[in-house]
Design a protein around this motif. Structure first.
Motif, PDB file in Angstrom:
ATOM      1  N   LEU A 117       0.808  -1.217   0.000  1.00 29.07           N
ATOM      2  CA  LEU A 117       0.000   0.000   0.000  1.00 29.07           C
ATOM      3  C   LEU A 117       0.841   1.265   0.000  1.00 29.07           C
ATOM      4  N   LEU A 118       2.135   1.143   0.262  1.00 30.14           N
ATOM      5  CA  LEU A 118       3.016   2.306   0.325  1.00 30.14           C
ATOM      6  C   LEU A 118       3.386   2.754  -1.077  1.00 30.14           C
ATOM      7  N   LYS A 119       3.168   4.025  -1.356  1.00 29.93           N
ATOM      8  CA  LYS A 119       3.551   4.588  -2.646  1.00 29.93           C
ATOM      9  C   LYS A 119       4.975   5.133  -2.569  1.00 29.93           C
ATOM     10  N   GLY A 120       5.710   4.991  -3.638  1.00 33.23           N
ATOM     11  CA  GLY A 120       7.096   5.455  -3.664  1.00 33.23           C
ATOM     12  C   GLY A 120       8.006   4.598  -2.803  1.00 33.23           C
ATOM     13  N   ARG A 121       7.819   3.288  -2.857  1.00 34.83           N
ATOM     14  CA  ARG A 121       8.615   2.404  -2.004  1.00 34.83           C
ATOM     15  C   ARG A 121      10.101   2.494  -2.326  1.00 34.83           C
ATOM     16  N   SER A 122      10.435   2.650  -3.590  1.00 37.49           N
ATOM     17  CA  SER A 122      11.857   2.745  -3.968  1.00 37.49           C
ATOM     18  C   SER A 122      12.508   3.974  -3.347  1.00 37.49           C
ATOM     19  N   PHE A 123      11.760   5.078  -3.303  1.00 31.33           N
ATOM     20  CA  PHE A 123      12.300   6.295  -2.704  1.00 31.33           C
ATOM     21  C   PHE A 123      12.568   6.101  -1.209  1.00 31.33           C
ATOM     22  N   PHE A 124      11.610   5.514  -0.514  1.00 36.57           N
ATOM     23  CA  PHE A 124      11.777   5.339   0.929  1.00 36.57           C
ATOM     24  C   PHE A 124      12.870   4.320   1.240  1.00 36.57           C
ATOM     25  N   ARG A 125      12.997   3.292   0.427  1.00 38.07           N
ATOM     26  CA  ARG A 125      14.091   2.346   0.639  1.00 38.07           C
ATOM     27  C   ARG A 125      15.442   3.040   0.510  1.00 38.07           C
ATOM     28  N   SER A 126      15.583   3.859  -0.515  1.00 36.11           N
ATOM     29  CA  SER A 126      16.842   4.588  -0.701  1.00 36.11           C
ATOM     30  C   SER A 126      17.071   5.592   0.417  1.00 36.11           C
ATOM     31  N   ALA A 127      16.004   6.268   0.848  1.00 35.54           N
ATOM     32  CA  ALA A 127      16.133   7.272   1.902  1.00 35.54           C
ATOM     33  C   ALA A 127      16.536   6.639   3.230  1.00 35.54           C
ATOM     34  N   PHE A 128      15.940   5.494   3.557  1.00 31.86           N
ATOM     35  CA  PHE A 128      16.276   4.828   4.815  1.00 31.86           C
ATOM     36  C   PHE A 128      17.671   4.204   4.767  1.00 31.86           C
ATOM     37  N   PHE A 129      18.103   3.791   3.578  1.00 25.51           N
ATOM     38  CA  PHE A 129      19.406   3.137   3.462  1.00 25.51           C
ATOM     39  C   PHE A 129      20.547   4.139   3.301  1.00 25.51           C
TER      40      PHE A 129
END
Length: 343
Positions: A117-129
């Motif tokens: 359900l999360l939109k922009g999952r790739s962005f958040f993965r990169s941001a958290f990593f």
């Protein structure tokens, strides 16, 4: 005779395969032996001497002290034992806080970025990593700029008329600060183990150490998040669907389906976290170098300071080997505990 002759080519074939395998593995074995095993053996010899860094420790003239460098860390009532036990106390609090926090945060982030359900999952993965791939020295300098006694946070609080706390000058433990007690009771001040009173053992981490803990949790959770994320994506969808058909709610599915499937990854994360927290050095070196009043002193930094600043390479190397033994024993204990839980 025919059976013996028939088995002889087979044995020759196996021998040829063994020789070929060792020839391919020989470069790696030689490299590991020269650059890993040999330096360890050399360092072990140095830990048995009182080498001061001048000349070669493998020539005559360097006093051989045997296990004296090790025994003084536990038996002698002097400054060396007090510093070592202080560093152990600081690191115990550091490990006890960092490992659970970074594990829980990493698992929580992995569950968030794994949600469909999360939109922009790739962005958040990169941001958290991203904090995990940033230089630890650079991040430490930024945190020092923020939490320093005259840093950005202190100036911001001063703008609103609030006197900011002196993060890197207060040597009191947070447990003492929360309890509001500065004078130790006689029962805790006069007794203790390994040269430290119970009051010192139970002080808790200093405010400066808490700032370093926040830094480390923030920068390491991203790496462990990817490990949990890979494990979550390997869980068969049919297991969750079967649990849903049986009427299991979200919490029940997480407890009885997801967590059991994550146990191997959980063991890996806890092991890597345990090893990394006992080896913490660069953040201590950049931000505090053991200050204030040795409340951020760790065994790894103490080993460096003893060897390269005090020029007592034997004692510094002995500290590193004791630290290595602590890591091995705790890792084996953790493995046994988690294996019993699996059973």
């Amino acid at each position: 005779m025919r059976r013996r002759r028939a088995g002889l080519p087979a044995r020759r074939g196996h021998l040829r395969d063994d020789v070929t395998g060792w020839l391919f593995a020989a470069p790696v074995v030689v490299i590991l032996g020269v650059f890993l095993l040999l330096p360890i053996l050399m360092a072990m010899w140095v830990s048995l001497t009182s080498w001061n860094g001048q000349g070669s420790p493998f020539k005559g003239g360097v006093p051989f002290v045997g296990l004296d460098n090790y025994s003084r860390l536990f038996t002698r009532d002097d400054l060396a034992r007090q510093d070592f036990m202080t560093s152990i106390r600081n690191n115990v609090y550091y490990v006890a806080i960092v490992v659970p926090l970074q594990t829980v945060l990493a698992l929580g982030l992995a569950l968030v970025v794994n949600s469909r359900l999360l939109k922009g999952r790739s962005f958040f993965r990169s941001a958290f990593f991203f904090p995990s791939v940033t230089s630890s020295v650079a991040v430490s300098v930024v945190f020092l700029f923020i939490f320093g006694n005259s840093g950005a946070l202190a100036q911001l609080l001063g703008f609103f008329g609030v006197k900011g706390p002196e993060w890197f000058s207060d040597s009191r433990g947070v447990l003492h600060l929360l309890l509001g007690v500065d004078t130790p009771p006689a029962a805790l001040a006069d007794h203790g183990v390994f040269g430290l009173s119970w009051w010192e053992w139970l002080s808790g981490p200093s405010v400066a150490m808490c700032a370093i803990i926040a830094l480390v949790v923030w920068t390491t959770s991203g790496t462990f998040m990817l490990m949990f994320l890979a494990a979550l994506q390997d869980i068969p969808v049919t297991l969750e669907e079967a649990a849903m058909l049986d009427g299991a709610g979200r919490r029940q599915r997480f407890r009885y389906v997801t967590l059991p499937m994550l146990r191997p990854t959980m063991f890996l994360v806890l092991t890597l976290g345990l090893i990394g927290t006992w080896q913490v050095f660069d953040q201590i070196y950049v931000m505090s170098q053991g200050a204030p009043a040795k409340t951020t002193l760790t065994p790894a930094f103490l080993s460096y300071r003893t060897a390269f600043r005090d020029f007592d390479y034997g004692a510094g190397t002995a500290i590193s080997f004791v630290l290595f033994l602590i890591i091995v024993l705790l890792t084996l204990f953790q493995r046994r505990v988690m294996r019993e839980r699996r059973g």
